[in-house]
Scaffold this motif. Structure first.
Motif, short mmCIF file in Angstrom:
data_model
loop_
_atom_site.label_atom_id
_atom_site.label_comp_id
_atom_site.label_asym_id
_atom_site.label_seq_id
_atom_site.Cartn_x
_atom_site.Cartn_y
_atom_site.Cartn_z
N TYR A 25 0.84 -1.20 0.00
CA TYR A 25 0.00 0.00 0.00
C TYR A 25 0.87 1.25 0.00
CZ TYR A 25 -4.17 -2.74 1.23
OH TYR A 25 -5.22 -3.63 1.24
N VAL A 26 1.89 1.25 0.85
CA VAL A 26 2.79 2.40 0.99
C VAL A 26 4.15 1.90 1.48
CG1 VAL A 26 2.05 2.93 3.34
CG2 VAL A 26 2.93 4.76 1.92
N VAL A 32 2.39 10.39 3.40
CA VAL A 32 1.01 9.91 3.50
C VAL A 32 0.13 11.07 3.93
CG1 VAL A 32 1.62 7.52 4.04
CG2 VAL A 32 1.31 9.14 5.90
N GLU A 33 -1.11 11.00 3.56
CA GLU A 33 -2.13 11.96 4.00
C GLU A 33 -2.99 11.27 5.04
OE1 GLU A 33 -2.21 15.11 2.92
OE2 GLU A 33 -0.46 14.66 1.68
N THR A 36 -4.88 7.84 4.37
CA THR A 36 -4.18 6.97 3.42
C THR A 36 -4.14 5.55 3.98
OG1 THR A 36 -2.74 8.76 2.64
CG2 THR A 36 -1.95 6.52 2.30
N ILE A 38 -2.55 2.23 4.78
CA ILE A 38 -1.16 1.80 4.92
C ILE A 38 -1.04 0.27 5.05
CG2 ILE A 38 -0.44 3.98 5.96
CD1 ILE A 38 -0.22 1.64 8.49
N THR A 51 -5.62 2.93 8.32
CA THR A 51 -5.28 4.20 7.68
C THR A 51 -4.43 5.07 8.58
OG1 THR A 51 -7.32 5.21 8.48
CG2 THR A 51 -7.40 4.23 6.28
N SER A 55 -1.24 13.40 8.44
CA SER A 55 -0.39 13.56 7.27
C SER A 55 1.06 13.65 7.72
CB SER A 55 -0.76 14.84 6.52
OG SER A 55 -2.08 14.76 6.05
#
Length: 80
Positions: A25-26, A32-33, A36, A38, A51, A55
């Motif tokens: 995902y990341v 990241v916001e 987002t 993860i 999430t 941010s």
């Protein structure tokens, strides 16, 4: 600089990718916001997304892909 912890919402198995052949995902070090995705936690064949709540830069994951996780356990750190 502020450090924010991302906690598991449920007990289960933590995954950093949506499927075994997909990209994560990341990645660590990525921006990241808030909201987002993860990772996800699998519980009885149901997948629940985790999430970022803030941010910033995803500093590190504290679990490996496929690790068991408990509710409330820290999954990752974000710095802003």
């Amino acid at each position: 600089m502020s450090e924010h912890l991302i906690h598991a919402t449920l007990p289960g198995t933590f995954y950093r990718r949506p499927s075994p052949d997909a990209a994560p995902y990341v990645a660590e070090g990525s921006q990241v916001e808030a909201a987002t995705v993860i990772g996800c936690i699998e519980v009885m064949k149901q997948f629940n997304e985790i999430t970022a709540e803030h941010s910033g830069r995803l500093l590190s994951f504290l679990l490996e892909d496929g690790d068991a996780v408990e509710a409330g356990q820290v999954v990752a750190k974000v710095v802003s």
